[in-house]
Design a protein around this motif. Structure first.
Motif, PDB file in Angstrom:
ATOM      1  N   HIS A 218       0.871  -1.177   0.000  1.00 16.57           N
ATOM      2  CA  HIS A 218       0.000   0.000   0.000  1.00 16.57           C
ATOM      3  C   HIS A 218       0.902   1.218   0.000  1.00 16.57           C
ATOM      4  CE1 HIS A 218      -2.881   3.054   1.110  1.00 16.57           C
ATOM      5  NE2 HIS A 218      -2.166   3.344   2.182  1.00 16.57           N
ATOM      6  N   GLU A 219       0.839   2.018  -1.069  1.00 12.08           N
ATOM      7  CA  GLU A 219       1.724   3.169  -1.196  1.00 12.08           C
ATOM      8  C   GLU A 219       1.004   4.438  -0.765  1.00 12.08           C
ATOM      9  OE1 GLU A 219       3.732   5.258  -4.939  1.00 12.08           O
ATOM     10  OE2 GLU A 219       4.658   3.318  -4.449  1.00 12.08           O
ATOM     11  N   PRO A 220       1.461   5.084   0.309  1.00 14.24           N
ATOM     12  CA  PRO A 220       0.847   6.334   0.750  1.00 14.24           C
ATOM     13  C   PRO A 220       1.357   7.493  -0.101  1.00 14.24           C
ATOM     14  CG  PRO A 220       2.737   5.839   2.110  1.00 14.24           C
ATOM     15  CD  PRO A 220       2.615   4.691   1.139  1.00 14.24           C
ATOM     16  N   PRO A 221       0.858   8.706   0.113  1.00 16.86           N
ATOM     17  CA  PRO A 221       1.471   9.867  -0.542  1.00 16.86           C
ATOM     18  C   PRO A 221       2.950   9.962  -0.147  1.00 16.86           C
ATOM     19  CG  PRO A 221      -0.644  10.458   0.422  1.00 16.86           C
ATOM     20  CD  PRO A 221      -0.327   9.078   0.915  1.00 16.86           C
ATOM     21  N   ILE A 222       3.804  10.172  -1.138  1.00 14.46           N
ATOM     22  CA  ILE A 222       5.252  10.216  -0.911  1.00 14.46           C
ATOM     23  C   ILE A 222       5.778  11.548  -1.416  1.00 14.46           C
ATOM     24  CG2 ILE A 222       7.484   9.140  -1.397  1.00 14.46           C
ATOM     25  CD1 ILE A 222       5.911   6.537  -1.967  1.00 14.46           C
ATOM     26  N   PHE A 223       6.409  12.309  -0.522  1.00 14.03           N
ATOM     27  CA  PHE A 223       6.993  13.597  -0.864  1.00 14.03           C
ATOM     28  C   PHE A 223       8.504  13.550  -0.633  1.00 14.03           C
ATOM     29  CE2 PHE A 223       2.614  14.692  -0.300  1.00 14.03           C
ATOM     30  CZ  PHE A 223       2.388  15.803  -1.098  1.00 14.03           C
ATOM     31  N   ALA A 224       9.267  13.996  -1.613  1.00 20.04           N
ATOM     32  CA  ALA A 224      10.711  14.142  -1.450  1.00 20.04           C
ATOM     33  C   ALA A 224      11.022  15.572  -1.008  1.00 20.04           C
ATOM     34  CB  ALA A 224      11.430  13.826  -2.753  1.00 20.04           C
ATOM     35  N   VAL A 225      12.109  15.725  -0.260  1.00 19.17           N
ATOM     36  CA  VAL A 225      12.514  17.033   0.256  1.00 19.17           C
ATOM     37  C   VAL A 225      13.800  17.472  -0.434  1.00 19.17           C
ATOM     38  CG1 VAL A 225      13.285  18.304   2.289  1.00 19.17           C
ATOM     39  CG2 VAL A 225      11.413  16.658   2.489  1.00 19.17           C
ATOM     40  N   VAL A 226      13.758  18.629  -1.066  1.00 20.80           N
ATOM     41  CA  VAL A 226      14.935  19.196  -1.724  1.00 20.80           C
ATOM     42  C   VAL A 226      14.888  20.713  -1.591  1.00 20.80           C
ATOM     43  CG1 VAL A 226      15.244  17.332  -3.418  1.00 20.80           C
ATOM     44  CG2 VAL A 226      13.752  19.269  -3.963  1.00 20.80           C
ATOM     45  N   TYR A 227      15.999  21.365  -1.942  1.00 16.22           N
ATOM     46  CA  TYR A 227      15.995  22.810  -2.093  1.00 16.22           C
ATOM     47  C   TYR A 227      15.438  23.157  -3.475  1.00 16.22           C
ATOM     48  CZ  TYR A 227      18.919  23.213   2.088  1.00 16.22           C
ATOM     49  OH  TYR A 227      19.401  23.152   3.377  1.00 16.22           O
ATOM     50  N   ASP A 228      15.036  24.406  -3.645  1.00 15.31           N
ATOM     51  CA  ASP A 228      14.369  24.796  -4.885  1.00 15.31           C
ATOM     52  C   ASP A 228      15.230  24.564  -6.120  1.00 15.31           C
ATOM     53  OD1 ASP A 228      11.642  26.308  -4.265  1.00 15.31           O
ATOM     54  OD2 ASP A 228      13.051  26.757  -2.656  1.00 15.31           O
ATOM     55  N   GLY A 229      16.520  24.827  -6.039  1.00 15.64           N
ATOM     56  CA  GLY A 229      17.398  24.647  -7.180  1.00 15.64           C
ATOM     57  C   GLY A 229      17.617  23.199  -7.568  1.00 15.64           C
ATOM     58  N   GLU A 230      17.142  22.279  -6.744  1.00 14.80           N
ATOM     59  CA  GLU A 230      17.303  20.841  -7.008  1.00 14.80           C
ATOM     60  C   GLU A 230      16.067  20.229  -7.665  1.00 14.80           C
ATOM     61  OE1 GLU A 230      20.079  20.909  -3.059  1.00 14.80           O
ATOM     62  OE2 GLU A 230      18.248  19.729  -3.019  1.00 14.80           O
ATOM     63  N   LEU A 231      15.092  21.052  -7.979  1.00 18.72           N
ATOM     64  CA  LEU A 231      13.939  20.618  -8.771  1.00 18.72           C
ATOM     65  C   LEU A 231      14.291  20.859 -10.238  1.00 18.72           C
ATOM     66  CD1 LEU A 231      10.998  19.604  -8.806  1.00 18.72           C
ATOM     67  CD2 LEU A 231      10.277  21.999  -8.710  1.00 18.72           C
ATOM     68  N   ARG A 232      14.553  19.793 -10.969  1.00 17.91           N
ATOM     69  CA  ARG A 232      15.095  19.880 -12.322  1.00 17.91           C
ATOM     70  C   ARG A 232      14.063  19.474 -13.362  1.00 17.91           C
ATOM     71  NH1 ARG A 232      20.798  20.075 -12.494  1.00 17.91           N
ATOM     72  NH2 ARG A 232      21.739  20.182 -10.416  1.00 17.91           N
ATOM     73  N   GLU A 233      14.354  19.822 -14.602  1.00 13.93           N
ATOM     74  CA  GLU A 233      13.446  19.461 -15.696  1.00 13.93           C
ATOM     75  C   GLU A 233      13.424  17.954 -15.909  1.00 13.93           C
ATOM     76  OE1 GLU A 233      11.285  21.204 -17.460  1.00 13.93           O
ATOM     77  OE2 GLU A 233      11.755  22.987 -16.266  1.00 13.93           O
ATOM     78  N   ARG A 234      14.609  17.331 -15.947  1.00  8.95           N
ATOM     79  CA  ARG A 234      14.694  15.898 -16.181  1.00  8.95           C
ATOM     80  C   ARG A 234      15.873  15.316 -15.415  1.00  8.95           C
ATOM     81  NH1 ARG A 234      14.473  15.877 -22.690  1.00  8.95           N
ATOM     82  NH2 ARG A 234      16.359  17.053 -22.248  1.00  8.95           N
ATOM     83  N   ILE A 235      15.697  14.093 -14.929  1.00  8.76           N
ATOM     84  CA  ILE A 235      16.754  13.344 -14.256  1.00  8.76           C
ATOM     85  C   ILE A 235      16.845  11.976 -14.925  1.00  8.76           C
ATOM     86  CG2 ILE A 235      17.376  12.165 -12.092  1.00  8.76           C
ATOM     87  CD1 ILE A 235      16.158  14.520 -10.602  1.00  8.76           C
ATOM     88  N   PRO A 236      18.039  11.479 -15.205  1.00  8.02           N
ATOM     89  CA  PRO A 236      18.155  10.126 -15.765  1.00  8.02           C
ATOM     90  C   PRO A 236      17.520   9.106 -14.837  1.00  8.02           C
ATOM     91  CG  PRO A 236      20.252  11.285 -15.880  1.00  8.02           C
ATOM     92  CD  PRO A 236      19.338  12.133 -15.034  1.00  8.02           C
ATOM     93  N   ARG A 237      16.774   8.187 -15.431  1.00  9.31           N
ATOM     94  CA  ARG A 237      16.052   7.208 -14.628  1.00  9.31           C
ATOM     95  C   ARG A 237      16.396   5.793 -15.067  1.00  9.31           C
ATOM     96  NH1 ARG A 237       9.443   6.579 -14.003  1.00  9.31           N
ATOM     97  NH2 ARG A 237       9.486   4.854 -12.507  1.00  9.31           N
ATOM     98  N   GLU A 238      16.591   4.908 -14.082  1.00  7.05           N
ATOM     99  CA  GLU A 238      16.788   3.491 -14.324  1.00  7.05           C
ATOM    100  C   GLU A 238      15.560   2.725 -13.849  1.00  7.05           C
ATOM    101  OE1 GLU A 238      21.275   2.387 -13.801  1.00  7.05           O
ATOM    102  OE2 GLU A 238      20.755   3.866 -12.258  1.00  7.05           O
TER     103      GLU A 238
END
Length: 210
Positions: free
Chosen positions: A171-191
């Motif tokens: 059961h997956e609840p709402p999941i929020f990651a914590v970062v600074y504003d400059g760490e919200l990027r357009e794209r990140i490589p994903r595996e």
């Protein structure tokens, strides 16, 4: 709470294998994050922490969880400690992770108070771990990240603890990651093993992803 809907271009990007040396790209992004975070002055950190704490409290109040999973921040991470103090003062039950040598996480309650040095020299809450099944009862997860992109792809720190934990949840609840504003990027490589998040909390904003 602002929603971020992925564009068709972003969905197309996520559906294709990420070419090139993905792990090297990730290491480069992690190094950039560390350098940027260490460049903050004491005054900047204080202001960032105040904004982050307010937004984390807002997320909790919006979701009204009976049980939250969060983490004890390191000196190089956005500071979650004032939020954890607020949670204790407002009778919000919070579980904090304890790293195991086998790559899995145990969980202890935040209100234990005292700290110990865990694996990799990272501070952790001391206390008796709860049964592993308790994590399935969490109503909200707040997790660390080196960066997050605008479609919910999260860049962790390379150990894979959270990717494994999220993959095991039935059961997956709402999941929020914590970062600074400059760490919200357009794209990140994903595996394939990278687990997306449903939202992000920064010192100035709360975003949820479509």
């Amino acid at each position: 709470m602002r929603r971020f809907e992925p564009t068709l271009h972003e969905l197309h990007f996520r559906s294709k294998p990420v070419g090139g040396p993905v792990e090297q790209d990730k290491r480069t992004l992690r190094a950039e994050t560390r350098r940027s975070r260490r460049s903050h002055s004491t005054r900047e950190r204080e202001a960032l922490t105040e904004g982050l704490t307010q937004n984390l409290v807002s997320v909790v109040r919006a979701h009204e969880p009976a049980l939250v999973a969060c983490y004890l921040s390191t000196p190089d991470e956005p500071n979650t400690r004032p939020f954890l103090e607020w949670a204790v003062g407002h009778s919000v039950d919070v579980l904090l992770p304890v790293s195991r040598p086998d790559g899995q996480l145990n969980w202890v309650f935040n209100h234990a108070g005292t700290e110990k040095v865990g694996l990799y020299g990272i501070a952790e809450r001391a206390g008796e771990p709860v049964p592993n099944s308790v994590i399935e009862s969490v109503d909200l997860m707040i997790i660390p990240a080196a960066a997050v992109d605008k479609s919910g792809v999260r860049l962790g720190w390379g150990k894979g603890y959270y990717d494994r934990t999220l993959a095991q949840l039935t059961h997956e609840p709402p999941i929020f990651a914590v970062v600074y504003d400059g760490e919200l990027r357009e794209r990140i490589p994903r595996e394939d093993h990278d687990r997306p998040v449903g939202g992000v909390v920064t010192p100035t904003q709360i975003l949820t992803f479509g």
